[in-house]
Design a protein around this motif. Structure first.
Motif, PDB file in Angstrom:
ATOM      1  N   ARG A  11      51.530  63.420  58.458  1.00  0.00           N
ATOM      2  CA  ARG A  11      50.119  63.422  58.842  1.00  0.00           C
ATOM      3  C   ARG A  11      49.856  64.572  59.804  1.00  0.00           C
ATOM      4  O   ARG A  11      50.602  64.762  60.756  1.00  0.00           O
ATOM      5  CB  ARG A  11      49.744  62.123  59.539  1.00  0.00           C
ATOM      6  CG  ARG A  11      49.700  60.917  58.647  1.00  0.00           C
ATOM      7  CD  ARG A  11      49.166  59.718  59.457  1.00  0.00           C
ATOM      8  NE  ARG A  11      49.468  58.472  58.804  1.00  0.00           N
ATOM      9  CZ  ARG A  11      48.750  57.955  57.805  1.00  0.00           C
ATOM     10  NH1 ARG A  11      47.704  58.592  57.376  1.00  0.00           N
ATOM     11  NH2 ARG A  11      49.091  56.808  57.264  1.00  0.00           N
ATOM     12  N   ASP A  13      46.866  64.679  61.308  1.00  0.00           N
ATOM     13  CA  ASP A  13      45.967  64.007  62.234  1.00  0.00           C
ATOM     14  C   ASP A  13      46.714  62.795  62.786  1.00  0.00           C
ATOM     15  O   ASP A  13      47.285  62.017  62.022  1.00  0.00           O
ATOM     16  CB  ASP A  13      44.722  63.558  61.461  1.00  0.00           C
ATOM     17  CG  ASP A  13      43.658  62.939  62.327  1.00  0.00           C
ATOM     18  OD1 ASP A  13      43.943  62.576  63.477  1.00  0.00           O
ATOM     19  OD2 ASP A  13      42.524  62.805  61.836  1.00  0.00           O
ATOM     20  N   ASN A  15      45.516  60.237  63.897  1.00  0.00           N
ATOM     21  CA  ASN A  15      44.755  59.019  63.623  1.00  0.00           C
ATOM     22  C   ASN A  15      45.196  58.452  62.274  1.00  0.00           C
ATOM     23  O   ASN A  15      44.912  59.029  61.232  1.00  0.00           O
ATOM     24  CB  ASN A  15      43.256  59.343  63.607  1.00  0.00           C
ATOM     25  CG  ASN A  15      42.401  58.108  63.484  1.00  0.00           C
ATOM     26  OD1 ASN A  15      42.893  57.013  63.237  1.00  0.00           O
ATOM     27  ND2 ASN A  15      41.108  58.283  63.659  1.00  0.00           N
ATOM     28  N   PRO A  16      45.881  57.312  62.275  1.00  0.00           N
ATOM     29  CA  PRO A  16      46.417  56.757  61.022  1.00  0.00           C
ATOM     30  C   PRO A  16      45.426  55.882  60.245  1.00  0.00           C
ATOM     31  O   PRO A  16      45.834  54.964  59.549  1.00  0.00           O
ATOM     32  CB  PRO A  16      47.607  55.931  61.513  1.00  0.00           C
ATOM     33  CG  PRO A  16      47.160  55.444  62.849  1.00  0.00           C
ATOM     34  CD  PRO A  16      46.329  56.564  63.434  1.00  0.00           C
ATOM     35  N   ASP A  17      44.114  56.180  60.341  1.00  0.00           N
ATOM     36  CA  ASP A  17      43.140  55.326  59.656  1.00  0.00           C
ATOM     37  C   ASP A  17      43.156  55.507  58.143  1.00  0.00           C
ATOM     38  O   ASP A  17      42.683  54.642  57.416  1.00  0.00           O
ATOM     39  CB  ASP A  17      41.729  55.571  60.198  1.00  0.00           C
ATOM     40  CG  ASP A  17      41.199  56.968  59.892  1.00  0.00           C
ATOM     41  OD1 ASP A  17      41.983  57.928  59.996  1.00  0.00           O
ATOM     42  OD2 ASP A  17      40.008  57.098  59.575  1.00  0.00           O
ATOM     43  N   LEU A  18      43.699  56.600  57.648  1.00  0.00           N
ATOM     44  CA  LEU A  18      43.714  56.844  56.211  1.00  0.00           C
ATOM     45  C   LEU A  18      45.067  56.447  55.627  1.00  0.00           C
ATOM     46  O   LEU A  18      46.111  56.840  56.141  1.00  0.00           O
ATOM     47  CB  LEU A  18      43.455  58.321  55.912  1.00  0.00           C
ATOM     48  CG  LEU A  18      42.123  58.880  56.394  1.00  0.00           C
ATOM     49  CD1 LEU A  18      42.017  60.350  56.052  1.00  0.00           C
ATOM     50  CD2 LEU A  18      40.959  58.101  55.812  1.00  0.00           C
ATOM     51  N   ARG A 111      34.495  60.322  54.855  1.00  0.00           N
ATOM     52  CA  ARG A 111      35.889  60.361  55.286  1.00  0.00           C
ATOM     53  C   ARG A 111      36.576  59.120  54.716  1.00  0.00           C
ATOM     54  O   ARG A 111      36.048  58.019  54.760  1.00  0.00           O
ATOM     55  CB  ARG A 111      35.972  60.352  56.811  1.00  0.00           C
ATOM     56  CG  ARG A 111      37.418  60.299  57.314  1.00  0.00           C
ATOM     57  CD  ARG A 111      37.491  60.352  58.831  1.00  0.00           C
ATOM     58  NE  ARG A 111      38.805  60.025  59.313  1.00  0.00           N
ATOM     59  CZ  ARG A 111      39.811  60.898  59.440  1.00  0.00           C
ATOM     60  NH1 ARG A 111      39.626  62.163  59.119  1.00  0.00           N
ATOM     61  NH2 ARG A 111      40.990  60.508  59.888  1.00  0.00           N
ATOM     62  N   GLY A 112      37.737  59.310  54.138  1.00  0.00           N
ATOM     63  CA  GLY A 112      38.477  58.196  53.557  1.00  0.00           C
ATOM     64  C   GLY A 112      38.178  57.951  52.098  1.00  0.00           C
ATOM     65  O   GLY A 112      38.848  57.154  51.455  1.00  0.00           O
TER      66      GLY A 112
END
Length: 150
Positions: A11, A13, A15-18, A111-112
């Motif tokens: 990753r 980013d 931010n592990p939201d994806l 996003r996503g």
């Protein structure tokens, strides 16, 4: 039975939201990849290179083909201008997806949102040789519809 290869993702980013690229069904060939960019609008005729926030590492005998998602293409006219795109096994930059809106209306990409699919394939690296002549065939140089319709 052949062993299963491992594809490694890093990753960019923190931010592990994806989620990592994943197959939608057990027998799907493609791994859906998502936009890591802030929401945007793709106007008719526009081309945009969309970052996924991922770098991939794969074995040297595999390539990664970046292909359009059929739902985006059918519903909105959004596809890839260079399909399939190829990611070589020695590439270590961010996986980016070139999207083009061939539809008549602007398309919002969140996003996503799943923007493409990754299909992994083995490839050969044959020796290239220059010769004076190549073997003749019945078809010869006829192409581009020369075999007829139907």
């Amino acid at each position: 039975m052949r062993s299963v290869d491992t594809i490694r993702f890093k990753r960019l980013d923190s931010n592990p939201d994806l989620p990592l690229p994943a197959r939608a069904t057990e027998q799907a060939a493609g791994y859906d990849v998502r936009s890591a960019e802030a929401d945007f609008v793709l106007e008719p005729g526009d081309i945009r290179l969309v970052g996924t926030g991922l770098v991939l590492e794969m074995p040297p005998h595999l390539e990664c083909q970046v292909r359009p998602r059929s739902g985006l293409a059918v519903r909105h006219g959004v596809t890839l201008p260079n399909t399939p795109g190829t990611i070589d096994p020695d590439y270590r930059g961010e996986v980016k997806v070139p999207l083009i809106n061939l539809g008549r209306e602007p398309v919002s990409i969140a996003r996503g949102e799943r923007v493409a699919q990754l299909v992994f394939a083995r490839f050969e690296t044959p020796t290239v040789e220059l010769v004076e002549a190549v073997e003749a065939t019945t078809r010869g140089g006829d192409g581009f519809g020369s075999t007829g319709r139907g």
